[in-house]
Every structure is written in structure tokens, then in C-alpha cells.
Design an enzyme around this catalytic site. Sequence first.
Site, short mmCIF file in Angstrom:
data_model
loop_
_atom_site.label_atom_id
_atom_site.label_comp_id
_atom_site.label_asym_id
_atom_site.label_seq_id
_atom_site.Cartn_x
_atom_site.Cartn_y
_atom_site.Cartn_z
N THR A 1 -9.66 -0.22 0.60
CA THR A 1 -9.83 1.20 0.25
C THR A 1 -10.61 1.44 -1.04
O THR A 1 -10.73 2.58 -1.48
CB THR A 1 -8.46 1.89 0.11
OG1 THR A 1 -7.69 1.16 -0.85
CG2 THR A 1 -7.72 1.93 1.44
N ALA B 1 -5.78 -1.62 4.48
CA ALA B 1 -7.22 -1.32 4.50
C ALA B 1 -7.86 -1.76 3.21
O ALA B 1 -7.18 -1.94 2.19
CB ALA B 1 -7.44 0.19 4.69
N TYR C 1 -17.67 2.05 2.94
CA TYR C 1 -16.26 2.25 3.28
C TYR C 1 -16.13 3.07 4.57
O TYR C 1 -15.44 2.67 5.51
CB TYR C 1 -15.53 2.95 2.12
CG TYR C 1 -14.14 3.41 2.48
CD1 TYR C 1 -13.12 2.50 2.74
CD2 TYR C 1 -13.84 4.77 2.58
CE1 TYR C 1 -11.85 2.92 3.08
CE2 TYR C 1 -12.57 5.20 2.92
CZ TYR C 1 -11.58 4.28 3.18
OH TYR C 1 -10.32 4.71 3.52
N GLY D 1 0.82 -1.22 0.00
CA GLY D 1 0.00 0.00 0.00
C GLY D 1 0.85 1.26 0.00
O GLY D 1 2.04 1.23 0.32
N GLN D 2 0.22 2.37 -0.35
CA GLN D 2 0.94 3.64 -0.45
C GLN D 2 1.59 4.07 0.86
O GLN D 2 2.77 4.42 0.90
CB GLN D 2 -0.01 4.76 -0.88
CG GLN D 2 -0.64 4.58 -2.25
CD GLN D 2 -1.54 5.76 -2.58
OE1 GLN D 2 -1.05 6.81 -2.99
NE2 GLN D 2 -2.83 5.61 -2.39
N THR E 1 -9.93 7.73 8.11
CA THR E 1 -10.27 8.50 6.93
C THR E 1 -11.27 9.63 7.18
O THR E 1 -12.06 9.57 8.13
CB THR E 1 -10.88 7.54 5.88
OG1 THR E 1 -11.38 8.28 4.76
CG2 THR E 1 -12.05 6.74 6.46
N ASP E 2 -11.24 10.61 6.31
CA ASP E 2 -12.24 11.69 6.29
C ASP E 2 -13.64 11.15 5.99
O ASP E 2 -14.64 11.81 6.29
CB ASP E 2 -11.87 12.73 5.22
CG ASP E 2 -11.69 12.10 3.84
OD1 ASP E 2 -10.80 11.25 3.70
OD2 ASP E 2 -12.42 12.47 2.90
N ASP F 1 -3.52 -12.57 5.96
CA ASP F 1 -4.88 -12.29 5.48
C ASP F 1 -5.64 -11.62 6.62
O ASP F 1 -5.99 -12.26 7.61
CB ASP F 1 -5.56 -13.60 5.07
CG ASP F 1 -7.00 -13.40 4.63
OD1 ASP F 1 -7.42 -12.23 4.52
OD2 ASP F 1 -7.69 -14.41 4.40
N LEU F 2 -5.88 -10.32 6.48
CA LEU F 2 -6.53 -9.57 7.56
C LEU F 2 -7.99 -9.96 7.76
O LEU F 2 -8.60 -9.57 8.75
CB LEU F 2 -6.42 -8.06 7.31
CG LEU F 2 -5.05 -7.44 7.61
CD1 LEU F 2 -5.02 -5.99 7.19
CD2 LEU F 2 -4.69 -7.57 9.08
#
Length: 289
Positions: A61, A59, A124, A10-11, A100-101, A35-36
Amino acid sequence: MKILITGQHGQVSQALQQRLPDLGALIVLGRDQLDLANPDQIREHIRSHRPNLIINAAAHTAVDQAESEPDAAFAINAIAPGILAEEAKALGIPLIHYSTDYVFDGSKPAPYTETDAPNPLGVYGQSKLAGEQAIAAVGGEYLILRTSWVYSDHGKNFLLTMQRLLQEKPHLRIVADQIGAPTWAGTIALSTRALIERWQAGQAGDWGIYHLTAQGHTSWFGFAQVIGEHLRAQGKACAELEAIPSNAYPTPAKRPLNSRLDCSRLQQQWHVSQPQWQDALRKCLAGQH
């Protein structure tokens, strides 16, 4: 110190991997190893590695996709963070988790503070809020860092999509009535590093929920304009941009119109401040770390 980081590709996880190695031994787990959606696997990994700090940078996302697969979104975004919090508390170690927002509905005219009541518009945001609540219910030492409009020089994000489309198409219509702070993954990683250093030095602020975005704000249209200016400065072809309202670009998941987050509490409590979004974007485009 052993730091366990989830979400290998991920980023934010990639940015952390570039900026944290000298703070300790990094245990980086991707989907192949962890594996979450499998609670037993989460517990096994943490109990076998026994880290000194857990950073959950993984996440689900895919905002629109979440609408059609809520079970997957909740497994990764809601249930898994609660289990990570339980294991962290059992080891007596902190958990850093990113949110997150999208936990807000975007109807407030001013930037959101940590004390504003969440009201997510879609699956989400609902799953991320449930993850926050699961961590808080466990207690222990945790930081939930809410961010917004994350981009970097790899992965799937608005910056890379725009760089491609601006050069491929003569004309692009971009939403102009959603506002927020484009936040470079590098900024998130550097701020996370600063938080870890303060904790290690015995200078931690209060644990809990904090907002962490770049300073300033723009619209998606404004963000695209700046990306276009950079391309033009390099002598590259660039599409003409047209500003449109959200209702002219319908998506499965509704987006908040106001994604601005007030980050002053993080500065007050932990003495960690963020750059202006344009400055961070310049660093990202220049390939800086």
C-alpha cells in the site's frame, strides 16, 4: 468454519480480527508466516489449512514507494490475488479481496460506479487493477471490495499522522482539491462481517466487484479540520491549517482528484449499507469497536 485472513498487522486485518472471531476459527497469517511474493508458499498454506473462506487483507500500500519498486507491488497486489483465487476456486470456497479508488483516474465529476472504466494513474493503482483482473479471470465465488482513504487507530494512516503533526507544528498546509470518503477500517470489517453472515444464511447477492466506503465525502483538508476540532475539544494544541492545491505538494505518484465511489450496488445486492464518514470517525476516536 475456518476463515483464513492475510495481512496480520494491517489496518483492515486487525479490524477483522476484532470483529470475526465468533463466526469461526480465524487463521491469521502475517508476513512472517506467509510471503505473498512467493506463489508456492501461498498454495502450500491454503492447501494445508483448507479454509472455508479466504479474506485477502494484505497489500503493498506504499503508493509513492510503488513507483520505484513496481515488481514488489505487482507480486503482492496482482499475482498473489490471482493465486488466492485459483486456490479458493479449487476448494469451492469464496474469496473476499480489498481493492482501491486508485484504479480510477479521478477525472469523472460524479462518484464512480462499478461499471466505470478503470484508468489508474500510477503503479499502485495499476497493480491493484491487475489483481482485480486476475481474480475475475479465475472466476469462482469472489467479492472485490473497493474502498478509499482507509484509517484506524493504529498503523500508518492520515488520521494518526495528522493527530501527531497538528500537535507538533504551528502551521500545516493540506491538499484541498482531492475529494473522497475517509473510511474507518472498523467500517470495512463490520461490512465484511455482514457480507459473510448473509452468505452463511444463504442470502448472498451476486458475486463480483463492489464499492465499499463511508457515506459522504470531504477533502484531505476537510478531514484534517475535523481531526483538529476533536483535538481542540480535548483541550490540546492544534496547528493552523492552510488549504493548498495538489500541485503545491508534489509526490512521486499522482493521486486521483475525485476518489468518490458510489456504494449503492452493495446495498441493493447484499443489503449492506455504510455509515456517514463523520459518524465512523467519531466511533474510531472514541475507541469503539
